[in-house]
Design an enzyme around this catalytic site. Structure first.
Site, mmCIF file in Angstrom:
data_model
loop_
_atom_site.group_PDB
_atom_site.id
_atom_site.type_symbol
_atom_site.label_atom_id
_atom_site.label_comp_id
_atom_site.label_asym_id
_atom_site.label_seq_id
_atom_site.Cartn_x
_atom_site.Cartn_y
_atom_site.Cartn_z
ATOM 1 N N ASP A 127 0.874 -1.165 0.000
ATOM 2 C CA ASP A 127 0.000 0.000 0.000
ATOM 3 C C ASP A 127 0.919 1.224 0.000
ATOM 4 O OD1 ASP A 127 -2.280 1.752 0.632
ATOM 5 O OD2 ASP A 127 -1.291 1.898 2.600
ATOM 6 N N ALA A 177 0.212 5.352 1.234
ATOM 7 C CA ALA A 177 0.246 6.217 2.434
ATOM 8 C C ALA A 177 0.060 5.417 3.719
ATOM 9 C CB ALA A 177 -0.832 7.294 2.320
ATOM 10 N N ALA A 201 -12.323 10.922 10.638
ATOM 11 C CA ALA A 201 -11.666 11.137 9.339
ATOM 12 C C ALA A 201 -10.815 9.934 8.962
ATOM 13 C CB ALA A 201 -10.804 12.390 9.403
ATOM 14 N N MET A 256 -9.947 4.679 6.430
ATOM 15 C CA MET A 256 -8.709 4.829 5.657
ATOM 16 C C MET A 256 -8.378 3.555 4.891
ATOM 17 S SD MET A 256 -6.715 7.389 5.107
ATOM 18 C CE MET A 256 -6.584 8.481 6.549
ATOM 19 N N LYS A 300 -10.882 7.225 -2.120
ATOM 20 C CA LYS A 300 -11.209 8.408 -1.311
ATOM 21 C C LYS A 300 -12.668 8.861 -1.398
ATOM 22 C CE LYS A 300 -7.059 8.452 0.300
ATOM 23 N NZ LYS A 300 -6.910 7.330 1.249
ATOM 24 N N HIS A 340 -14.419 6.650 0.861
ATOM 25 C CA HIS A 340 -14.027 7.086 2.208
ATOM 26 C C HIS A 340 -14.924 8.255 2.651
ATOM 27 C CE1 HIS A 340 -10.335 7.876 4.992
ATOM 28 N NE2 HIS A 340 -11.396 8.461 5.514
ATOM 29 N N ARG A 349 -10.768 -1.075 -2.711
ATOM 30 C CA ARG A 349 -10.799 -1.983 -1.569
ATOM 31 C C ARG A 349 -12.165 -1.956 -0.885
ATOM 32 N NH1 ARG A 349 -5.466 0.926 0.474
ATOM 33 N NH2 ARG A 349 -3.975 -0.109 -0.887
ATOM 34 N N ASP A 364 -1.480 -0.935 6.031
ATOM 35 C CA ASP A 364 -1.503 -0.321 7.357
ATOM 36 C C ASP A 364 -2.909 -0.049 7.854
ATOM 37 O OD1 ASP A 364 -1.932 1.784 5.438
ATOM 38 O OD2 ASP A 364 -1.609 3.186 7.094
#
Ligand SMILES: *Cc1c(COP(=O)(O)O)cnc(C)c1O
Length: 612
Positions: A11, A13, A44, A48, A52, A55, A149, A175
């Protein structure tokens, strides 16, 4: 080709760049602020890893009042602008990434990547990462696949790019929980990184300010998220990844597909192993119905309604033991006919249980001799039961079942058969021959998994056996009551997954075509082995007319078993040591999910080995 890890998919970030994954957080907070809604850092961060826009929608679901899709798009456009303005300042490479990737590449692995960023965002990220020495071989963004994802599509594109067929040769490193889910959905190995992750959500300075205990607590919370998501490995930092690769490669080698040419456990079909993946509770009605269906199917293979199949937790010997100990009266005398280890095992059981018994010993390479048995039955009038193994798996000798049963019946004896290695491969007509009881197990010709055995016995005989057992766990009557009167209930913990596998194995048996077809396959397998080895000068020690088509014993001659074993194992075949005491031998089983093609391949490898 050997299975080994071929691609590592990282991944971005929070995993390889942007310690703590801060770039998107500010964007989401400011984005929601622009429509007058305050969200917390945690809100927020929670989704993750997703694309986005998804998200942004997930955050909306956490709000007390629903907001329209139109508003969400408004938030997203603000988010996108802020992110674009900021993203280049959040491309710092995380610790150990450059060094680890260098070694992975040197070792021939490809570096792939997936992300929650769009491809436009990645256009800004890629050159920044490259400047610092990190350039994966491939990058794909969720706007380039149908879905992001936790769907596995981005991983699939990586696999396509590098021409990989087997997802078990792929590791996904991430992560967030959704990173792990993406990897799970692709059926590849998954690794969660704790330090600098979005799940930890801390800057380097914030980490430095925590006490050791506080940091441990925060890290354990991240570990719990990865664990729950199903991560295969959880590491602190990227410098641990090489050990993970080594460990997986070791597992892949240990679990390499090899054909077991043994009399059980066997090579089983994928569907049989796969059937184990559901957990059931022993008491559950649905599970009990499955148990009953297994019982009925087994009964129908060799018997009818006058007989019951009593399943037992444990290997085949457990069934043999309960048959011997529970189905005769205290004073009954059993005559054991012994021409191998399994006959001897019955003797040991009788001896340890202080039963009244006698026995006849025969040459291990010969079938039980009818005339000798007849002489014994004629002279020893007090024998009540005759017991023997149908196929003596020790050597592969097939004993004359029909003649032995008919003879014993003509002297009005009961007959107990250890049909462990022949049940479901030989036609055993229990009612027709008037066989009283038979013992067998799940992991031989039924091609199920080890852990379940069973006794098929006349119901009349079972009903009379109440209170006879000296053992509680091996009380056949009690077990029979549970399974029949209790509607498929095991008295004690049932090997649920093994039973499900046996259910599937019985389905496979029917699918293949039942006894006739399975037998024909075994006969062909056996023929190829015997003729093939004969042509190499390796003979079987039992005359062809006395051999079963289950397992065969061969003379080892000048060959060294350990060397032969290792050589064949390296080519994907597992053979079985011999059990003869006087001459060195080895055995080849030909039952299980193995086919004539496999046997021919084995002979070819054998031939190469012998000629070397
Ligand atoms: C396999 C086998 C058994 C049972 O052995 P376990 O190791 O207890 O499963 C008993 N008799 C014969 C003839 C066998 O082949």
């Amino acid at each position: 080709m050997k299975n080994e890890i071929r691609i590592i998919i990282f991944d971005w970030a929070g995993t390889t760049i942007d310690y703590g994954c801060f770039a998107p957080v500010k964007g989401f907070i400011d984005g929601y602020k622009s429509i007058g809604i305050d969200i917390t850092n945690e809100m927020a961060r929670k989704p993750m890893g997703l694309l986005k826009l998804d998200h942004t929608r997930e955050i909306a679901k956490m709000l007390d009042t629903p907001i329209s899709e139109e508003k969400i798009l408004e938030v997203y456009s603000v988010f996108e602008k802020i992110l674009f303005d900021n993203i280049e300042n959040h491309c710092d490479i995380k610790d150990y990434v450059v060094e680890t990737v260098k070694v992975l590449k040197e070792r021939g692995m490809k570096i792939g990547s997936t992300t929650g960023y769009t491809s436009a965002m990645m256009e800004k990220v890629l050159p920044k990462a490259a400047e610092q020495g990190y350039s994966p071989d491939f990058c794909i963004a969720p706007d380039q696949t149908a879905k992001g994802r936790p769907y596995p599509y981005m991983i699939w594109v990586n696999m396509m790019k590098f021409g990989i067929a087997n997802p078990r040769e792929v590791i996904k490193v991430g992560d967030t929980g959704v990173d792990i889910e993406e990897g799970k959905n692709a059926n590849c190995w998954t690794v969660g990184v704790i330090m600098g992750s979005s799940e930890l959500g801390l800057t380097r300075d914030e980490v430095a300010d925590l006490s050791e205990d506080e940091l441990t607590e925060r890290k354990e919370a991240v570990r719990a998220v990865y664990y729950k998501a199903g991560a295969d490995y959880i590491i602190d930092d990227m410098n641990e990844l090489l050990c993970v690769v080594d460990d997986i490669n070791k597992k892949l080698n240990q679990n390499a597909e090899r054909l077991l040419l043994t009399p059980g456990p066997l090579t089983t079909r994928h569907s049989v192993k796969h059937a184990m993946l559901t957990d059931h509770c022993t008491w559950d009605d649905e599970y009990k119905a499955i148990t009953t269906s297994v019982i009925n199917d087994i009964t129908n293979i060799s018997a009818n309604d006058d007989y019951a199949t009593v399943l037992l937790q444990g290997s085949g010997s457990y069934a043999v033991e309960t048959m011997i100990n529970c189905l005769c009266k205290k004073k009954d005398k059993i005559l054991f006919l012994v021409n191998g280890e399994y006959g001897k095992r019955m003797l040991t059981i009788a001896k340890n249980s202080r039963r009244n018994y006698d026995y006849l010993n025969f040459d291990m390479t010969q079938p039980i001799n009818i005339k000798t048995v007849e002489k014994m039955l004629k002279s020893e009038k007090d024998i009540d039961i005759v017991a023997f193994a149908h196929c003596e798996t020790t050597t592969g000798v097939l004993n004359p079942l029909e003649e032995l049963v008919k003879l014993s019946k003509s002297y009005r004896k009961k007959v107990f058969v250890d049909a462990m290695s022949t049940f479901a491969a030989y036609d055993i007509d229990m009612p027709g021959l008037d066989i009283d009881a038979l013992a067998a197990s799940s992991n031989k010709c039924l091609e199920g998994l080890p852990g379940l055995s069973f006794v098929i016995a006349k119901k009349k005989l079972l009903k009379k056996s109440e209170g006879r057992s000296h053992s509680h766990s091996l009380d056949l009557f009690d077990q029979y009551q549970g399974l029949y009167a209790g509607g498929g209930k095991f008295r004690f913990t049932s090997p649920t997954n093994i039973l499900l596998a046996l259910r599937q194995a019985l389905d496979e048996y029917k699918k293949e075509g039942g006894l006739q077809v399975r037998r024909a396959r075994y006969i062909e397998n056996h023929k190829i082995i015997v003729e093939g080895l004969e042509s190499l000068g390796i003979s079987s020690i039992v005359a062809l007319e006395h051999q079963s088509y289950i397992i065969t014993t061969f003379e080892l001659g000048d060959l060294d078993f350990s060397e032969l074993y290792a050589a064949l194992k390296s080519k994907g075949f597992i053979i079985y040591p011999g059990k003869m005491t006087n001459i060195p031998t080895f055995r080849l089983g030909n039952i299980g999910n193995v086919y004539p093609d496999d046997m021919s391949e084995l002979i070819k490898i054998f031939s190469n080995y012998v000629h070397e």
